[in-house]
Structure formats: structure tokens, C-alpha cells
Scaffold this motif. Structure first.
Motif, PDB file in Angstrom:
ATOM      1  N   ASP A 169      61.286  30.677 -11.421  1.00 36.74           N
ATOM      2  CA  ASP A 169      61.402  30.630  -9.720  1.00 36.74           C
ATOM      3  C   ASP A 169      62.020  32.093  -9.165  1.00 36.74           C
ATOM      4  O   ASP A 169      61.138  32.457  -8.180  1.00 36.74           O
ATOM      5  CB  ASP A 169      62.162  29.542  -9.390  1.00 36.74           C
ATOM      6  CG  ASP A 169      61.696  29.002  -8.238  1.00 36.74           C
ATOM      7  OD1 ASP A 169      60.582  28.897  -7.858  1.00 36.74           O
ATOM      8  OD2 ASP A 169      62.452  28.091  -7.428  1.00 36.74           O
ATOM      9  N   ASN A 201      61.133  35.081 -10.611  1.00 31.65           N
ATOM     10  CA  ASN A 201      60.240  36.056 -10.602  1.00 31.65           C
ATOM     11  C   ASN A 201      59.325  35.703  -9.512  1.00 31.65           C
ATOM     12  O   ASN A 201      58.642  36.549  -9.237  1.00 31.65           O
ATOM     13  CB  ASN A 201      59.583  35.636 -12.298  1.00 31.65           C
ATOM     14  CG  ASN A 201      60.473  36.118 -13.040  1.00 31.65           C
ATOM     15  OD1 ASN A 201      61.142  37.190 -13.068  1.00 31.65           O
ATOM     16  ND2 ASN A 201      60.157  35.917 -14.286  1.00 31.65           N
ATOM     17  N   PHE A 202      58.958  34.353  -9.455  1.00 29.28           N
ATOM     18  CA  PHE A 202      58.040  33.861  -8.182  1.00 29.28           C
ATOM     19  C   PHE A 202      58.412  34.557  -7.098  1.00 29.28           C
ATOM     20  O   PHE A 202      57.622  34.996  -6.207  1.00 29.28           O
ATOM     21  CB  PHE A 202      58.077  32.280  -8.261  1.00 29.28           C
ATOM     22  CG  PHE A 202      56.672  31.983  -7.696  1.00 29.28           C
ATOM     23  CD1 PHE A 202      55.480  32.351  -8.042  1.00 29.28           C
ATOM     24  CD2 PHE A 202      57.080  30.860  -6.644  1.00 29.28           C
ATOM     25  CE1 PHE A 202      54.442  31.953  -7.268  1.00 29.28           C
ATOM     26  CE2 PHE A 202      55.977  30.229  -6.176  1.00 29.28           C
ATOM     27  CZ  PHE A 202      54.677  30.689  -6.432  1.00 29.28           C
ATOM     28  N   LYS A 226      58.169  38.388  -6.822  1.00 29.40           N
ATOM     29  CA  LYS A 226      56.836  38.807  -6.960  1.00 29.40           C
ATOM     30  C   LYS A 226      56.125  38.962  -5.485  1.00 29.40           C
ATOM     31  O   LYS A 226      55.668  39.770  -5.137  1.00 29.40           O
ATOM     32  CB  LYS A 226      56.051  38.038  -7.712  1.00 29.40           C
ATOM     33  CG  LYS A 226      54.445  38.199  -7.871  1.00 29.40           C
ATOM     34  CD  LYS A 226      53.884  37.611  -9.114  1.00 29.40           C
ATOM     35  CE  LYS A 226      53.570  36.067  -8.796  1.00 29.40           C
ATOM     36  NZ  LYS A 226      52.916  35.432  -9.794  1.00 29.40           N
TER      37      LYS A 226
END
Lengths: 221, 221, 221, 221
Positions: free
Chosen positions: A151, A153-154, A157
Motif C-alpha cells: 500500500d 508503494n501504491f 507511486k
């Protein structure tokens, strides 16, 4: 006489203080602690002085524990716009992810983006330069096995892509932390390298954040 | 001549239309659906016409699906202040509780209260009359055994106490629903009496909400 | 001679110790603590002695912190069947509900029932008398506003219905706690009346549990 | 005569059918669907026939939707021990992680390990050869940004280490899926490459699982 006046004018210009740029660090408990004596904000200040730019910047912490992006929006008028800063470093997102599992009160990405975007636009309208940071870590294991790694990383990003698309300086803390932990966490511990408790920064963590932030702030002198 | 003028003046006053009071219903998917043809907002309008007060009120729905209290705050300037309403009926809280368990993105009570309070204060400053509603239901079982009953009661209690303390008209939907379900849900079903799906209102639910809201709006004519 | 033998036989019978019934208390941290010096198990023992039934029962605690119904099943062979008890008092369910929100590791009711039912059947096959308890409290507020009240009521209802349908003695702890708190929690505190921390029992809580359990165990002498 | 008898004996031995090894696939909805006409179990069977080993193995599916490790333990006696298999392929863990966020009813790693270990030991005692699988995916994005990636990696790591330490054949599905998605998911979609819905397998997914499992089963002929 004319000569003397010219000299005086030169002196006046030379000694006229540069108007310092006001930098607000806007965030959660990491930023609240970051304003303390061993926090990242005094460390940014030290790096600034080292670079002989003490006259160019002043640094102000506006961090409150537990804040998610919508808690920043709640106090955005008072703590950002009314303060008339030149630069705002936004360091948010950890609680938006973390509180999903601790208390069921995190923020889904679509709303995270909507609130963030609204604040960025209001800053631009007010002539304020935003700087965006990716969320650092919840757990320091370096093999992608911390509970919220996916999450984080999400959300990171999304921040990277938004910053790139809108030409906003980015401090990619998550990337910096990951690189650091790859080299410096051979036992794959979940805390103690850059954090005291998986999230909040120890001395090394505060220094790393300060260095990364200063790289983004310094060119805006 | 003087007589004619007086007559004209009287006529003018008599036919001058009363300025209608603009009532905004501010909420989540229940209010979004409530603006539809079978929703509670047209039903409030019908009750108003029945009472021969059609010239006194106009009703506007501002509901968006999934909204929690901070989502109302996100669009408060545009959807409330900029609309210059006289009265705002706030019907929020179900998703603040519900999303804790469905997606980990609800709102803790302390923040629920902080956002609510900030909006109430801004309404008062703008001369707008707020009306507060308690959250209705997540599940219609009448023996206190719906998953979120405890939390809904906790948030409803806060709303009641805040409204009482600040002299704000209250529509106690939760109380009304509970009373209705005590009498009309003998099989203790979890949906189908006032809702279609435990949360969103069927015809009977929309009518009950309309009746309760109209009781609070009518005296403000 | 015959007379003497008869006397001897009578004496033998009279002094032959009654075989004590072995009662296992099978549960979570409340039962684990309940085996301690101030816990409910020694208090059941005291009530038993007060009733002059010390020779009829022995009491054994088999509680482990954090246990849910499936954790009981995990150790059911070793901690129940292998112990050859006569009576097993099952006091479980709080963590099945509680852990849903604290760590996402609770138990849904359908599986709660399936595991419970399997253990009850195995006890019956082994000639063991089960006693079922409803889960007490997570929070002591007496106005149905504790976060998990709805869910606890839902699980308690299942236990009551299952016990009734299968003729199993029931200790309705939830009902007893609710009644006690209605009378003895005028300030509507969330802890401190029967618990130390909303869940684990203080002295008064341990005594109440002991009294209710003893009422169910005593007739089985 | 003696000669004839010897010939007959040889013929008998030659044509005596090899006792097929019974392989049970023990898991959740993926295995339940895996027993269907397009599932991975018929595909394992096809690979087995291709390798001319149809006489050596028989394959039986024992998957039930929604199962977590403790649900396997619930039916372990009936669905494994009582079936007298030679080999059991355990494919579990996705729901233990997934249900934490969907319904608050997942399994923490320590208990996941305890239940798994208990079943492995019981299999060994019964002379059954276990094969362990790592959990495949919840979301197919290949940049470590699926919500549960961190937790799946954590559980997969435990399974790898346990299998290595206990000399149990391992089917590292998570590794295989990751490698496949690195090459075959250029648009970074969250479903549609190996799954239909982020979790359940499409044709390609079933084939990949079948190939990986067959590699582990085949040497046990």
C-alpha cells in the motif's frame, strides 16, 4: 559629495537583509517530532548554515501527530495559507495507510489524491511553492515483507506521478529509505536502523530526511 | 390620488412574493438517492405543499455517495457556502462508522466531531441555520445485534449532545428508526423494512426521513 | 461374624471417598487470569466449599490469552479430552469479536458456530457435560454504545439459542454483566466497574463470574 | 508343470497393477475451482498422462471456498487422514492474509504457523508425504504495489523457511507468479493475466499452477 552618496547607496544595498524564504514543513507526528531538538528540521537548518545560506531561509514545523491528508486540509487555511510561506514541504501519507489496519480510519487513494490535489492547487494560487514527499516506511524489513509495503508503494507511486505531471519538486523518501535499508539492514530487522518503532525516526532517520529535503529546498533560494 | 397610491402600495406588498428559504440537504448516498423521484427530498417537498408552505421553501439535494464528514468538509465551500442557503440539514455519519469495517477508511469520533464543529461554526458565521441528524441504521435488527450498533449509538449520542449544547435543531433519525423497527420488524430481519440493503432507504424509509425532517424544517418558515 | 462383616461393609461405603467431578474452565486470557489467586476459579472453589461440596468437585483452569474458538479447537484433544473431565465450562467469544477490529483476525459467526458445535459434539461423545457461557463485555458503557456491543450481542444470541436447542446449561454472563452495569455504572464509564481495561476482570468481575458459574455447576454434583 | 506355474507367476506379477499413489490437493476456493473441468487438478492429471505415469497417481481435490489454515485443520481428520492419501499438496494462506482487510477474520502469522505445523506433524506420523505451496497473489501488479504484497511475502517467507528446515518439497507459487508477471504484465494490470479477479485463476493461472505442482509431485512416483 556625489561620491559619498554613491558609497552610502552601495553600503545600503550590501547590508540590506535579503528577505528570507519561509519554509513550512507540513505533516504528521514525524514532522511534529522533526521540529524537536534532534529532529529533521533543525538538521535541515544546520545543512543550510553549512552552505552559508542561513540568510536565505527560515524553517517552520507544522506537524501534528496522527494526521492524514484530510487532517492537513482541516488546518490548511490556518497553518499554511495564513502563515504566508514561500515554500511548503508536504510529508504525509503514512497514517493514511497505517490507520487502515490499526483503527479502520485510513484514507483510500482516490480521496488521498483529491485532498492532496486541492491543497496543491490552493498553494499555487497563493504563489506558494509546494514540495511533495513520498511516505517513508512502516517497518524497515528490506525484502518487501512489511505488512503495508504494497500500500505504501501504491501511494508513493501516485505521489511520484502527480509530482512529475505537475512539475512539483519531489523528495522521494521511500526510495531513499529503501536504498539505505538495502545496504544497512543486513539482519532484516523491522526497526532500529532509521526508526525507533518501525515508523518514527531515530537520529539516522532524521538526518537522512534532512539531507533529502535540503537537496530539494536549496535550489529554491 | 393619495388614496390610489395607498391602494397601489398595498397591492404591491400583497403580491410581492415572499423570498423562499433555501434548504440544502447535505449528505452521503442516502441523500444523493434522496434527491431522486422516490427519495426523501421530493417527499419533504410534498409535505411542505400539503401544509400550504410551497412559497416558503425550496429544497436542494447535495448528497454524494460514500461521503464521510471530512468529505463534506472537502466540498463545503462550493456546495454549501457558495450556494447561500438559509438552512442546511446535515445527514452524515453512516460511512464514518461503516467504512471502518468495509475498507478501513472510517473516521474516529474525535475527528468526526472536529470536522462537524468546524462546519457548524462556519455556517453560523455565514448566517446559515444548521439542522443536525443522527445516523439512521446499518442493519435493521431491533435487538441491538447489528454489527455497528454500538458505534452508531456512540456517534448518535455525540450528535445529540452537541446539538443540545449548541441549540441546534435535531432530527433524531436513529431514534425514529429504532422506534419504527421495534414495532414493525417482528421477524427481526436485517433489511427490507426501511432499507433495501441494511443502509439505503426504500419507500417507507424515505417517507419516515421526510416526515422527521419536515418536522424540524417547518417551524423555520 | 456376619454382623461384623456387615458393619465393616457399611463403614467401607461410608468412608469411601466420593469421586470428585473434574471441572475444566476452558477459555481465553480471562480464564488464564481467572486461575490466578484473585481469579474467578478460586472464587468458584470458595463458593463450593461454602456449600460444603468440596468433596464433590475439583476445578482446573485451561485458559490461554488471545484464544478464539478455533484456538480452543487447536488444543481441544490435549487440554480437554485427554484430561478426562466430567464437566467443561466454555467461556469464549470475546477475542473472536474483538480481534476483528484490533488486528483483523477475529472469527465470523458461521465459523464460530461450526467450531463450537464440533467441540460440543465431541464432548457429548466422550460423556463430558458441557456448559456454555455468553461473552461478557468489551467496554462497560451501559447505553449500548460500546464499539462491539452489536457484534457481542449477535454472538451471545447464537450461544443462547444453541444451548437452548441442545439442552446445554447456559451461563449468560453478558446478561449478568449488563444487569449489573445498569445498576452500578451511573457515570457510564467504559471500564473500572467489573473490568480493569474494558475486558479483563477486576475483583468484582471475577466474583460475578464465579457466582454465575457456580449456579450452573452446583446442580451437576 | 512347474515351468507353467512359474510362467503364470511371472505373468501375474507383470500384470499386477501398481498401487496408485493418492494425491490430495488441500486448499481453498482456488483448489475448489481447481477441481473443475478447467481447473489445475485435471491439468496436473494431463501432465501426468503425458509423462506416461497415469498408472502411478490418482488426484483428488479437497478445496473449500474461504478456507484459512484453521479451516483446513477443522476438516483435517475427515478430508485428509480418513482418506488415507500418500501425498498431500497444501495450498493455503491467501484467505489468512486477505480476510484481514475484507472482514477482519484473517489469521496472524504465529497462529498460521502453529496450525500448519500441527497438520504437517500429523501427516508425517501417518506416513503421508506433505508438499507445501506458497500463496500465489492478491492482485497481479508487478511493482510490489498490491495492497497485501507485504503480508503475502511475509507468509510466503515463513513457508519457504519451514519447508527447507523440515525437508518438505516446496511449490513456490508466489515466486513463479511473480516471475511470470514480470515478463507478461507490461501494463501492470491488477488482474486478467493469471487471475480473473486478482485472486482466482484463469486458464493460464491454472496451467502455471499445474506445471509447478507436477514438478513437485512427479519425483514422488
Amino acid at each position: 559629495m556625489k561620491y559619498l552618496l554613491t558609497l552610502a547607496a552601495i553600503a545600503l544595498i550590501a547590508f540590506q537583509p535579503v528577505k528570507k524564504k519561509k519554509v513550512i514543513f507540513f505533516g504528521d507526528s514525524i514532522t511534529q517530532q522533526g521540529a524537536g531538538p534532534n529532529g529533521y528540521i533543525p538538521k535541515v537548518d544546520s545543512l543550510c548554515r553549512q552552505d552559508k545560506l542561513a540568510e536565505n531561509f527560515e524553517f517552520v514545523g507544522k506537524g501534528i501527530g496522527g494526521n492524514r491528508v484530510y487532517d492537513l486540509f482541516y488546518r490548511f487555511q490556518e497553518d499554511v495559507l495564513d502563515q504566508k510561506p514561500d515554500i511548503v514541504v508536504v510529508y504525509i501519507g503514512i497514517n493514511d495507510v497505517w490507520h487502515k489496519t490499526t483503527s479502520g480510519t485510513g484514507t483510500e487513494l482516490s480521496k488521498f489524491g483529491a485532498f492532496y490535489d486541492k491543497m496543491i492547487n490552493k498553494m499555487k494560487q497563493a504563489g506558494i511553492q509546494p514540495i511533495m514527499c513520498t511516505p517513508s516506511v512502516i517497518g524497515e524489513r528490506n525484502d518487501d515483507s512489511n505488512l503495508q509495503d504494497g500500500d505504501l508503494n501504491f501511494y508513493a507511486k501516485w505521489i511520484r506521478e502527480y509530482a512529475a505531471k505537475n512539475n512539483i519538486p519531489l523528495v522521494d523518501l521511500r526510495q531513499s529509505f529503501m536504498s539505505y535499508l538495502d545496504k544497512n539492514n543486513p539482519a532484516n530487522e523491522e526497526k532500529g536502523i532509521l526508526t525507533t518503532d518501525r515508523v518514527h525516526l531515530n537520529g539516522a532517520g532524521n538526518l537522512l530526511v534532512a539531507q533529502e529535503m535540503w537537496k530539494a529546498v536549496k535550489p529554491l533560494k
